[in-house]
Design a protein around this motif. Structure first.
Motif, PDB file in Angstrom:
ATOM      1  N   ASN A 179     -35.538 -84.967   8.089  1.00 36.60           N
ATOM      2  CA  ASN A 179     -36.811 -85.699   8.151  1.00 36.60           C
ATOM      3  C   ASN A 179     -37.346 -85.536   9.561  1.00 36.60           C
ATOM      4  OD1 ASN A 179     -38.989 -87.414   7.687  1.00 36.60           O
ATOM      5  ND2 ASN A 179     -37.766 -89.271   7.403  1.00 36.60           N
ATOM      6  N   PHE A 180     -38.594 -85.920   9.744  1.00 39.81           N
ATOM      7  CA  PHE A 180     -39.126 -86.060  11.096  1.00 39.81           C
ATOM      8  C   PHE A 180     -38.459 -87.281  11.728  1.00 39.81           C
ATOM      9  CE2 PHE A 180     -42.449 -83.953   8.698  1.00 39.81           C
ATOM     10  CZ  PHE A 180     -42.986 -83.040   9.581  1.00 39.81           C
ATOM     11  N   THR A 181     -38.611 -87.412  13.042  1.00 34.25           N
ATOM     12  CA  THR A 181     -38.223 -88.657  13.703  1.00 34.25           C
ATOM     13  C   THR A 181     -39.518 -89.395  14.057  1.00 34.25           C
ATOM     14  OG1 THR A 181     -38.266 -87.622  15.865  1.00 34.25           O
ATOM     15  CG2 THR A 181     -36.165 -87.610  14.702  1.00 34.25           C
ATOM     16  N   TYR A 182     -39.416 -90.703  14.216  1.00 31.67           N
ATOM     17  CA  TYR A 182     -40.640 -91.494  14.391  1.00 31.67           C
ATOM     18  C   TYR A 182     -40.561 -92.452  15.576  1.00 31.67           C
ATOM     19  CZ  TYR A 182     -41.689 -89.573   9.816  1.00 31.67           C
ATOM     20  OH  TYR A 182     -41.940 -88.704   8.797  1.00 31.67           O
ATOM     21  N   PRO A 183     -40.726 -91.934  16.785  1.00 29.67           N
ATOM     22  CA  PRO A 183     -40.815 -92.829  17.941  1.00 29.67           C
ATOM     23  C   PRO A 183     -42.089 -93.674  17.828  1.00 29.67           C
ATOM     24  CG  PRO A 183     -40.630 -90.527  18.623  1.00 29.67           C
ATOM     25  CD  PRO A 183     -40.930 -90.534  17.168  1.00 29.67           C
ATOM     26  N   TYR A 184     -42.080 -94.796  18.474  1.00 30.38           N
ATOM     27  CA  TYR A 184     -43.255 -95.663  18.443  1.00 30.38           C
ATOM     28  C   TYR A 184     -43.247 -96.523  19.696  1.00 30.38           C
ATOM     29  CZ  TYR A 184     -39.673 -98.939  16.861  1.00 30.38           C
ATOM     30  OH  TYR A 184     -38.529 -99.683  16.769  1.00 30.38           O
ATOM     31  N   GLY A 185     -44.323 -97.255  19.889  1.00 29.79           N
ATOM     32  CA  GLY A 185     -44.351 -98.101  21.070  1.00 29.79           C
ATOM     33  C   GLY A 185     -45.645 -98.869  21.190  1.00 29.79           C
ATOM     34  N   GLY A 233     -28.943 -89.858  17.066  1.00 26.43           N
ATOM     35  CA  GLY A 233     -29.764 -91.058  16.883  1.00 26.43           C
ATOM     36  C   GLY A 233     -31.015 -91.066  17.746  1.00 26.43           C
ATOM     37  N   VAL A 234     -31.452 -89.872  18.158  1.00 25.64           N
ATOM     38  CA  VAL A 234     -32.586 -89.770  19.094  1.00 25.64           C
ATOM     39  C   VAL A 234     -33.870 -89.439  18.350  1.00 25.64           C
ATOM     40  CG1 VAL A 234     -31.128 -89.093  21.027  1.00 25.64           C
ATOM     41  CG2 VAL A 234     -32.099 -87.316  19.543  1.00 25.64           C
ATOM     42  N   LYS A 235     -34.986 -89.842  18.962  1.00 27.63           N
ATOM     43  CA  LYS A 235     -36.272 -89.627  18.277  1.00 27.63           C
ATOM     44  C   LYS A 235     -37.233 -88.707  19.037  1.00 27.63           C
ATOM     45  CE  LYS A 235     -36.272 -93.820  15.487  1.00 27.63           C
ATOM     46  NZ  LYS A 235     -36.974 -95.068  15.115  1.00 27.63           N
ATOM     47  N   GLY A 236     -37.101 -88.631  20.354  1.00 27.42           N
ATOM     48  CA  GLY A 236     -38.021 -87.780  21.118  1.00 27.42           C
ATOM     49  C   GLY A 236     -38.934 -88.596  22.004  1.00 27.42           C
ATOM     50  N   ALA A 237     -39.169 -88.104  23.225  1.00 25.66           N
ATOM     51  CA  ALA A 237     -39.905 -88.903  24.213  1.00 25.66           C
ATOM     52  C   ALA A 237     -41.013 -88.131  24.916  1.00 25.66           C
ATOM     53  CB  ALA A 237     -38.935 -89.435  25.264  1.00 25.66           C
ATOM     54  N   GLY A 238     -41.183 -86.869  24.596  1.00 22.24           N
ATOM     55  CA  GLY A 238     -42.079 -86.027  25.391  1.00 22.24           C
ATOM     56  C   GLY A 238     -43.542 -86.382  25.288  1.00 22.24           C
ATOM     57  N   GLU A 239     -43.951 -86.861  24.134  1.00 24.93           N
ATOM     58  CA  GLU A 239     -45.388 -87.047  23.927  1.00 24.93           C
ATOM     59  C   GLU A 239     -45.809 -88.506  23.859  1.00 24.93           C
ATOM     60  OE1 GLU A 239     -46.481 -83.402  21.090  1.00 24.93           O
ATOM     61  OE2 GLU A 239     -44.596 -84.406  20.665  1.00 24.93           O
TER      62      GLU A 239
END
Lengths: 162, 788, 280
Positions: free
Chosen positions: B637-643, B740-746
């Motif tokens: 699946n994609f990962t889904y960072p949010y904030g 367990g990581v989602k990504g932080a670059g964008e």
């Protein structure tokens, strides 16, 4: 037209033949192979090409090599002494003041100019001093902290040496 | 030994950069190298009547001049588009060729017309002045909305009304019904302006053909050398991949703009073989401005419907997205699959429908720029939320909290199925906003704001929340949606006989700090020192394969591929250890770099096992020597960072100038390997969003000239334009990848722009200004205040 | 970005520079921060460059007969930090600090900037309000040009062919003088969209006042309407506001995508008010 210039770069004397139209940045990069000085724009805006000439930060893309005749130049490669990083280099490392690293040499050289004139700058002093240097990666936050780190370190070193 | 995961380890790559020893493409000098200058169209749309290269060719020091005619004669194809997005009618998208050099008709200012190759950079520029080109200027169109109207100048004959595609997603009928039934509908019509990515290192490429081995090497400023090799070999030059090496050495920032396969890469590769010498091309900044793929450029109408209690009932979005004159590699995917699929946002909106018309215009190509589609979606949602709150007289924070999707972990509770195809992995959306509100002291600020206003000071606060789809992507899913490549990642973990570890990853690092973060993961999993780990990336001859770095995917996809190889190493290592310890594999445990027989002090170290694998004298029967594993990881699946981001501004109403006083970011990017690096990514991302909100804009005039085509006219955010940032995070692990990581670059870029715009409009609330298009320059704000 | 070919000669004296300048296509090179970018773009292609930046007699700041004399090749940084300037003409120090960035200030020169006469440059406004006299030398000898006569139009000056700006002479202001330079910056280039310089003399009420703008029109100008509205008056808030409201009337106003005519004119009034308030 070719000219002969004599410069001292990072403590080493050079006698070189350059084309009159040769920009200083190309002289450093192409002839001396000091490729730490970068070219990021063509309007003297970005500051990536900043080097110290006779103790002052200058954009080497807006200066002819011929104009540097007789000058002492320091580039990023000449900043560390005897393998010991300059406090600013250490500051950029400790405070994560760089990401892609492309603007970093120019940023550090401009900060050298700042700390030589104003050893204990405020945050706004630092931001104002770096207005001629673009960084697209860090958002400047950690660059400010890197300069603060260096300022504190240099003060500490001064105290220690007294 | 304490875990390395979660530690702010200082970056291992820093040393070379702070001492001036980085090696970027322009730093490379090859023996006998020539220098290229590319001649570009000064017109946005024109017929080429004549090109005369004879004077340039006659100049001393000129090696060759090639034009579109030469490229056509050689039978070279144009650079391809990597994603097919069809019309909602089923009709195939319109896909015009993008030639390396144009032969008959230029389609944007900056279009490549000829390449001049000379003994030096200086001579190439001098010679270019001797090439005579006659143009016949034609009418042009640069705005995507105007371009799709009847009678607009046509960019490509194959695309009537300049439409590349008309794409839709979601339930049209249900959305129309819900909007019609809504108690309140908030409508906004706006432009999400065009941005110039502006990595500080200009693009560069060196083609080097080795006749002895019939092998091409391309050095290029790329985020994904393997992808460039794949596209260039398969689609453009028709070269066998094993005869092509692509190297992306140190790269000075990308932000999306260095993902794409550019014409210059294929041009220098081809030209090097023609002249039998290396050919170097380095963009001038003014050239970067008109040829690096731009970002955003949407003209949008968006409507959000609410019931009488303030619950969001529907979202309807109509967008004309500018694609430029040619389709860049992912130009079609960005305004569609990376934009429309994110319009659920963090909200429970039961009906969403989006229609996007991809428009050709006489402008430089538009493609992924940090965030790529997701900032555009977030802008739609967060401007609507803010405006709706104001219109309905409710608190904007309350309105958001009320409409958030309830928390779910994606393990015991299922993922959240959106109305726009995606299934979110895990999230606690209330937590980030509540934390951000706490950080800014939301209630306290309102008092301060009221006090300040009495003294004629205009303070404002703006909230934005966001979700993004990262870790692109499950190959089968994107394949079914038109992607022409798989989007997995590869890794190789090679244990050297001494126990030192070489890790080969297809994720290129150009500022993200992979050499540190990935090494932390590897050293942690093996229980060894980071000094014993080296991360190798960027060279197609040493790294088996890779899809590259974009879409905040490196750790989620590339990191997962590394973890898979690590597991394989540990499994085989356990077999060797069991043999040496004369124990059963099941009785071993691995910790701190040693296999130990449980409950005993019998153990063997990682290094000894590695040595045994390469000196297999006393060795398990039937087991292959060596300790070296490769893996491919294709995410499920994609990962889904949010904030949640909050901006506090002060507007000088006399001049219209905005000062950013505070910026708060609370993000959830899943587990964090290196907090220092993640914070740095957020800081940098935030400033790019602030840049869009307040400063930056690619403006074309009516002749198709980019009038903000230099740093004297295009406002880059500088150190004195921004404050220190206040960042924090919550941690909701990604349930479907091993780290367990989602990504932080964008994340920073996606969340920040609407927060700043909302804050400025909040500051200006006494003037009753509903909306303004970014960037909110002083002049624009002043005009809005005075209703001009 | 490579300039076209040219010959380069370093002049050792003003006389040598003047004699070298006789060649029609020759250009003077000072700090180079305006000329070299234009040459890189090949918008400017001189065949000969005469480097005057090292001529000793053109450098430095000294006090002489009730005047400060600034060598034309003095850098912005030197002016910004010079004690004589800070003591007698703080407006110059204030203006210098707002020019470009650190690197530009380290290299760019006062004389080079004045001769280039960029309509958005910072210096001209301060030159106009401080009664600066620009001393030029040429084949026919030396002459002194009042700042008010020096800036003649868009990138145009009263310099004649073959003339060199050698020094800038500024009378020492009387004791009861206050001054300010304020600037609304073009955010990308950091040139002035509006730069307003004010020098005011008086005790309680305004005996004399000079107000000048740069960035607003084709060249820097004195704004006599604003000055007349203040002369002899007490500088209270109301008076200042009324005077500032008369700024930049009756001149052609520059326009670009950062500031159209109407907005730029408005900014001129705002910055006049701010400068006047600073000295009030």
């Amino acid at each position: 037209m070719n000219l002969t210039i004599q410069v001292e770069v990072n403590g080493k004397k050079h006698k070189s033949t350059v084309e009159a139209r040769q920009l200083l940045v190309y002289y450093l990069r192409d002839q001396l192979r000091l490729t730490g000085t970068h070219i990021g724009c063509d309007t003297s805006s970005c500051g990536s090409c900043t080097v110290m000439i006779d103790g002052m930060a200058v954009k080497s893309c807006t200066m002819l090599a011929a104009q540097a005749d007789g000058c002492a130049i320091t580039t990023i490669e000449g900043l560390a002494k005897k393998g010991e990083l300059h406090p600013l280099q250490e500051g950029f490392h400790q405070e994560h003041g760089l990401q892609c690293g492309f603007c970093t040499p120019g940023m550090i050289m401009t900060a050298v100019d700042l700390l030589s004139k104003n050893p204990e700058p405020t945050e706004m002093d630092i931001r104002h001093a770096l207005e001629g240097n673009f960084c697209r990666c860090t958002g400047y936050h950690n660059i400010v902290r890197a300069v603060q780190f260096a300022s504190a370190k240099m003060k500490e070193m001064e105290v220690a040496s007294v | 030994m304490c875990s390395l995961i979660g530690q702010s380890v200082k970056r291992v790559e820093d040393k070379r950069f702070i001492t001036g020893k980085g090696k970027y493409t322009d730093d490379i000098v090859l023996p006998d190298m020539t220098h290229a200058y590319i001649m570009r169209s000064p017109y946005a749309h024109a017929n080429i009547l004549k090109i005369d290269t004879s004077k340039a060719l006659a100049m001393e020091g000129v090696v060759a001049v090639f034009t579109g005619e030469d490229i056509a004669k050689a039978g070279i194809n144009g650079v391809p588009c990597g994603w097919q997005v069809n019309f909602n009618t089923g009709e195939t998208m319109k896909e015009p060729p993008h030639p390396l050099l144009v032969k008959d008709k230029v389609l944007h200012a900056g279009d490549s017309v000829a390449i001049v190759i000379a003994e030096s950079r200086e001579l190439a520029v001098d010679a270019a002045e001797l090439v005579e080109i006659d143009y016949e200027e034609l009418p042009c169109v640069t705005d995507p909305f105007k371009a799709i109207q009847d009678g607009a100048p046509l960019v490509h004959d194959i695309a009537p009304n300049n439409k590349c595609f008309v794409w839709e997603l979601g339930d049209r009928q249900k959305t129309d019904d819900h909007i019609a039934k809504s108690h309140h509908v908030t409508t906004l019509e706006f432009v999400n302006q065009r941005m110039v990515p502006n990595a500080i290192e200009p693009r560069a490429a060196i083609g080097d053909y080795d006749i002895a081995h019939d092998k091409h090497t391309l050095y290029t400023t790329s985020q994904n050398p393997h992808l460039i090799r794949l596209l260039m070999c398969a689609f453009v030059l028709g070269l066998p991949e094993h005869k092509v090496r692509v190297v992306a050495p140190d790269v000075g920032g990308g932000f999306g703009s260095k993902i794409f396969h550019y014409t210059e890469e294929a041009l220098v590769t081809w030209a090097s073989k023609q002249i039998g010498r290396p050919v170097k091309w380095v963009a001038e900044r003014s050239e970067s401005f008109i040829t690096d793929a731009h970002g955003r450029d949407h003209v949008t109408k968006a409507e959000m419907g609410f019931d009488k209690d303030g619950n969001v009932m529907a979202l309807r979005v109509r967008t004309a997205a500018n694609l430029g004159a040619y389709l860049s590699t992912f130009g079609t995917a960005v305004p569609t699959y990376l934009h429309g699929t994110l319009l659920q946002g963090l909200y429970t909106t039961p009906a969403v429908h989006v229609e996007v018309t991809g428009a050709f215009t006489h402008t430089n190509a538009v493609d992924a720029y940090r965030g790529a589609g997701r900032p555009e979606a977030t802008y739609v949602l967060e401007r609507l939320m803010e405006t709706a709150a104001k219109e309905m007289g409710v608190d904007p924070a309350e309105l958001r909290l009320k409409n958030f999707i309830p928390p779910f972990d994606g393990i015991t509770q299922p993922g959240y199925q959106t109305q726009v195809a995606l299934q979110y992995d895990s999230g606690n959306y209330h937590a980030v906003l509540e934390r951000a509100l706490e950080m800014v002291d939301y209630k306290g600020f309102r008092k301060e704001q009221a006090e300040a206003r009495k003294q004629g000071k205009y303070l404002g606060i703006g909230i934005s929340t966001y979700i993004e789809a990262c870790g692109i992507a499950p190959s089968a899913v994107v394949g079914s949606l038109g992607a022409r490549a798989g989007l997995f990642e590869s890794s190789q973990v090679r244990i050297q006989p001494t126990g030192k570890v070489s890790v080969y990853t297809g994720s290129h690092s150009h500022g993200q700090g992979h050499e540190t973060t990935f090494a932390q993961v590897v050293a942690d999993k093996f229980g060894i020192s980071m000094n014993d780990v080296e991360i190798i990336h960027g060279d197609s001859d040493s790294v088996a394969f890779g899809m590259g770095t974009y879409g905040s995917r490196s750790l989620a996809v590339g990191g997962s591929a590394i973890v898979k190889s690590i597991e394989k190493v540990l499994q085989k290592g356990a077999k060797i250890a069991a043999h040496k310890l004369e124990a059963a594999e099941a009785d071993l445990e691995y910790a701190g770099g040693r296999w130990t027989v449980k409950g005993t002090d019998k153990s063997i170290g990682f290094g000894d096992v590695a040595l045994t694998a390469y000196v297999p004298h006393d060795y398990p029967q039937g087991l292959e020597p060596g300790l070296d594993f490769s893996s491919f990881y294709d995410p499920t699946n994609f990962t889904y960072p949010y904030g949640a981001h909050i901006a506090v501004v002060e507007v000088d109403i006399e001049t219209g100038k905005t000062t950013l006083k505070r910026f708060i970011a609370c993000d959830d990017v899943g587990n964090v390997i290196n907090p220092m690096i993640v914070d740095g990514q957020i800081h940098g991302g935030v400033v790019q969003g602030i840049g869009q909100a307040l400063f930056e804009e690619a403006i074309y005039d009516s002749n198709g000239q980019l009038i903000t085509g230099s740093y004297m006219d295009y406002t880059m955010p500088r150190a004195d334009d921004v404050p220190m940032f206040e960042v924090d995070r919550t941690v909701t692990p990604c349930p479907h990848n091993p780290l367990g990581v989602k990504g932080a670059g964008e994340a920073g870029t996606i969340g920040s722009a609407p927060a700043v715009v909302n804050a400025v409009l909040d500051a200006l609330s006494p003037f009753n200004i509903k909306d303004m298009n970014m960037p909110l320059t002083p002049q624009k704000v002043w005009k809005a205040i005075h209703n001009k | 970005m490579i300039p076209s070919e040219f010959d380069y000669i370093k002049a050792k004296s003003i006389d040598e520079a003047i004699s070298l300048l006789k060649d029609g296509d020759a250009k003077l090179l000072a700090g180079g921060h305006s000329l070299i970018p234009a040459m890189k773009l090949r918008l400017n292609r001189p065949t000969k460059l005469i480097d005057i930046s090292r001529i000793a007699e053109m450098k430095g700041i000294k006090q002489e007969d009730g005047e400060l004399v600034i060598g034309a090749m003095t850098t912005h940084y030197e002016i910004m930090t010079n004690d004589l300037i800070k003591k007698h003409l703080p407006i110059l120090s204030q203006a210098a600090e707002l020019i470009g960035d650190v690197q530009v200030r380290n290299k760019g020169t006062l004389g080079g900037s004045l001769a280039h006469a960029d309509p958005s440059a910072d210096w001209p406004a301060s030159m106009l309000v401080t009664d600066a006299v620009i001393v030029v030398a040429g084949a026919k000898g030396k002459r002194a040009i009042k700042a008010g006569d020096f800036f003649t139009g868009f990138f145009m000056t009263a310099l004649e062919e073959g003339e060199i700006v050698t020094q800038i002479r500024i009378p020492l202001p009387s004791a009861n003088t206050k001054s300010a330079y304020v600037k609304f910056m073009q955010p990308a280039s950091r040139f002035a969209i509006v730069g307003c310089a004010v020098v005011v003399t008086g005790n309680g009420s305004i005996d004399d006042i000079k107000v000048a703008f740069t960035g607003v029109s084709e060249s820097a100008f004195r704004d006599t309407a604003v000055e007349n509205a203040l002369k002899g008056k007490k500088a209270d808030t109301e008076t200042i506001k009324n005077a500032a409201d008369q700024a930049a009337e009756g001149v052609s106003i520059l326009s670009d995508h950062f500031a159209g005519e109407e907005y730029r004119k408005h900014l001129a009034k705002v910055y006049a008010k701010r400068a006047l308030t600073e000295v009030a």
